[in-house]
Design a protein around this motif. Structure first.
Motif, short mmCIF file in Angstrom:
data_model
loop_
_atom_site.label_atom_id
_atom_site.label_comp_id
_atom_site.label_asym_id
_atom_site.label_seq_id
_atom_site.Cartn_x
_atom_site.Cartn_y
_atom_site.Cartn_z
N THR A 111 2.41 5.29 -9.49
CA THR A 111 2.80 4.82 -8.27
C THR A 111 3.27 3.23 -8.32
OG1 THR A 111 1.35 6.48 -7.53
CG2 THR A 111 2.27 5.16 -5.92
N ARG A 168 -4.72 7.70 -0.58
CA ARG A 168 -4.15 6.31 -0.78
C ARG A 168 -4.02 6.08 -2.13
NH1 ARG A 168 -4.24 1.17 3.38
NH2 ARG A 168 -2.89 2.67 4.08
N ALA A 169 -2.75 5.99 -2.55
CA ALA A 169 -2.57 5.87 -3.97
C ALA A 169 -2.66 4.53 -4.38
CB ALA A 169 -1.08 6.50 -4.15
N LEU A 170 -2.23 3.67 -3.52
CA LEU A 170 -2.08 2.03 -3.82
C LEU A 170 -2.83 1.43 -2.63
CD1 LEU A 170 0.91 0.99 -5.81
CD2 LEU A 170 -1.35 1.39 -6.57
N GLY A 208 -6.40 3.12 -6.86
CA GLY A 208 -5.32 2.27 -6.20
C GLY A 208 -5.64 0.87 -6.29
N SER A 267 -5.00 6.81 -11.13
CA SER A 267 -5.54 5.49 -10.56
C SER A 267 -4.69 4.79 -9.99
CB SER A 267 -6.15 4.78 -11.75
OG SER A 267 -4.90 4.63 -12.76
N GLY A 268 -3.35 5.12 -9.97
CA GLY A 268 -2.15 4.56 -9.23
C GLY A 268 -1.19 3.87 -10.15
N SER A 294 0.82 -1.25 -0.01
CA SER A 294 -0.05 0.08 -0.03
C SER A 294 0.83 1.13 0.16
CB SER A 294 -0.64 0.06 1.11
OG SER A 294 -1.91 -0.84 1.23
#
Lengths: 182, 224, 198
Positions: free
Chosen positions: B41, B15-17, B204, B37-38, B8
């Protein structure tokens, strides 16, 4: 020093060089040329802070000394650096450092007034102190006489302080770089 | 092989992922998803540009955070805008940059540079200023700068977004010819249509994990 | 890449070490201030002019070095004439001319790459003080790489602002320029780190 800091330092050295490419504006009546280049040290100090801002101008000056025509009007090399206005050129690095120091000090409560005062102090008071001292020695005149001679340039510098202040505050809102490291 | 173990990533408030757990072993992996959408990252975790808030990432059993140098040697990264990736003002200097960091002997550096320039028809530009190259040539130079390091994995973050069709096709062919494992983030769905596996990110999370034909059609429905 | 101010040639000065020429420049600059005597300084200036000829440069090149400050020198001469006498005026302008012309000659006869090499040598002893020559070289290269990129971004922004009628505002130009290039700098830093630099 982090990679990012080195890149920022190189960026503002390059930005100062690019500002030298803009054609100078000649002020009415006095005929004094105003170049955008001296905005470079003001912006470097006000946006990057003392250490990185000062080093970016040192880096710029190193490139000029190496023989690259990066000063406005395509000038460069040692000749122009040791010339009559050499103090203003070397002074840029100290000017950027002082501006950075003051902006860092005011960072958490930075506003138009203290930003403008910081930039004017470093960019005019400190810079002219060094530049005029150099002129006084080179021309064998008194410090006071050198200061009188430099006065017409103040108009252009006041404009640049205003621009640098507005730019510094605008960049601080969207891209604050000083609080992160200082 | 790439392992994500309950990874995460938390940015200040966002919270990006969210709890990514998977193994990537295919040779061609495509990653799609809306902006934010992640997916960026996700790929930035692969070479330690991004640190996981919890969980861990393993590249051939190495942790990109702990073994940063080793992992970066094996994971090459090509960014969207080649202008931001080319560091040196002259083509050959830029190619030598990563190799010098690896402390390779001079002969080996020159051999690799000549080889890669020949591969992408850039030999005539060896001593040229890098900013005078065309957009497509710049992207090929950026890819070359990564390939000379001889990585095992190559991550491409939207490599064709800024290119015209002809240059996009050149880059597509260049990617197709690579022996390495390739992970491509792209909005250009045709680019990843021939891949082995496609991951679709949303908020994420990985919401679709399938072969390209299925993943792309589901993604199109999702976005409709 | 940006062309330096170096002019090709094969004279003694062209072949001399960059570091030696810089030391000579410092010595000359200090010397003409230590000897405030106009005939001596004039002699130094004449020697510098002879050096231009030896190095293969004509009058045009020579005058080009001093031309930008011609009026300033005229003013300085006049000021000295008014405050003191013509000898004092002559001392001031020959001194400035000698220093500037010799310094320009060093730049004209030294390749940027040779200058850089001697800078790198000069930095070596500074290593214990935290100066990293590799990082300095990287920074120098990056400036040269950034200049054309920033100039391109600047002209893009100028076109965009012109379309909105803001082309006379330098602020409307400079703020987006800084923000866009800072974003670029972040990406460049990522790219450098991804290419295993540390």
């Amino acid at each position: 020093m982090k990679t990012k800091d080195i890149v920022y330092i190189a960026l503002f050295a390059a930005l100062t060089a690019v500002l030298g490419l803009f054609p100078p504006i000649t002020l009415p009546i006095t005929g004094v040329p105003v170049t955008a280049q001296s905005l470079g040290p003001m912006l470097a100090g006000a946006i990057l802070g003392a250490r990185r801002g000062g080093l970016s101008i040192v880096l710029f000056l190193v490139l000029v000394a190496l023989g690259l025509p990066l000063l406005s009007g395509g000038r460069g090399g040692f000749g122009v650096m040791v010339g009559v206005t050499g103090g203003f050129i070397f002074g840029w690095a100290i000017s950027a450092f002082v501006i950075g120091l003051l902006i860092e000090k005011f960072w958490n409560r930075l506003n138009v007034v203290n930003a403008a005062v910081s930039i004017a102090f470093g960019g005019i008071v400190v810079l002219y102190a060094i530049g005029n001292a150099w002129v006084a020695v080179a021309a064998d005149i008194s410090y006071w006489q050198a200061t009188v001679g430099a006065a017409p340039f103040l108009i252009g510098d006041a404009i640049k302080v205003a621009i640098a202040t507005a730019a510094c505050l605008a960049v601080r809102r969207s891209y604050p770089l000083i609080s992160k490291s200082a | 092989m790439i392992r994500f173990e309950n990874v995460s990533v938390q940015f200040d408030a966002r919270r990006a992922l969210e709890d990514i757990d998977l193994t990537l072993s295919q040779k061609r992996i495509g990653i799609i998803g809306a902006n934010g959408s992640g997916k960026s990252t996700f790929v930035r975790l692969l070479n330690g540009l991004q640190t996981a808030t919890s969980g861990r990432v393993l590249i051939d059993d190495l942790d990109p955070v702990k073994d940063g140098r080793k992992v970066r040697r094996h994971v090459g990264f090509v960014f969207q805008n080649p202008d931001n990736q080319i560091v040196y003002p002259v083509v050959e200097e830029d190619l030598a940059f990563g190799l010098k960091a690896l402390k390779l002997p001079k002969d080996e550096i020159n051999r690799r540079i000549d080889e890669i320039l020949a591969r992408y028809d850039l030999s005539d530009f060896k001593t040229h200023p890098s900013h005078l190259l065309s957009g497509g040539q710049k992207q090929l130079l950026a890819i070359s700068g990564v390939l000379v390091m001889e990585p095992r994995y190559i991550v491409l973050d939207e490599p064709t977004t800024l290119l015209d069709l002809r240059n996009r096709n050149r880059v597509e062919h260049a990617i197709a010819d690579l022996d390495q494992t390739v992970i491509t983030v792209s909005h250009d769905l045709d680019l990843i249509a021939g891949y082995d596996r496609v991951l679709v990110f949303e908020n994420g999370r990985i919401v679709i994990d399938d072969i390209p034909a299925n993943a792309i059609s589901k993604y199109r429905e999702m976005m409709a | 890449m940006i062309a330096g101010l170096y002019r090709d040639g094969n004279s003694v000065l062209h072949r001399a070490q960059a570091g030696a020429k810089i030391l000579a420049m410092v010595a000359l600059g200090t010397g003409v201030f230590l000897i405030p005597d106009w005939p001596v300084v004039s002699l130094v200036l004449v020697s510098v002019i002879v050096l231009y000829r030896i190095s293969g440069f004509g009058w045009a090149t020579m005058t080009a070095q001093i031309k930008p400050m011609f009026w300033l020198l005229a003013i300085f001469f006049a000021v000295q004439l008014w405050l003191n006498d013509w000898q004092a005026g002559l001392l001031v302008i020959t001194r400035i001319a000698a220093i500037v012309m010799f310094a320009s000659l060093v730049t004209l006869t030294t390749k940027t790459s040779d200058m850089l090499a001697s800078l790198e040598r000069a930095m070596r002893p500074l290593k214990p003080l935290g100066v990293n020559p590799e990082k300095v070289s990287l920074a120098i290269s990056m400036v040269l790489r950034f200049i054309p990129v920033i100039a391109t971004v600047a002209s893009e922004i100028r076109d965009a602002q012109r379309a909105r009628g803001l082309d006379r505002s330098i602020l409307a130009m400079i703020v987006p320029l800084i923000i866009r290039t800072l974003k670029m700098a972040d990406d460049v830093a990522d790219a450098i780190e991804a290419r295993s630099f540390d």
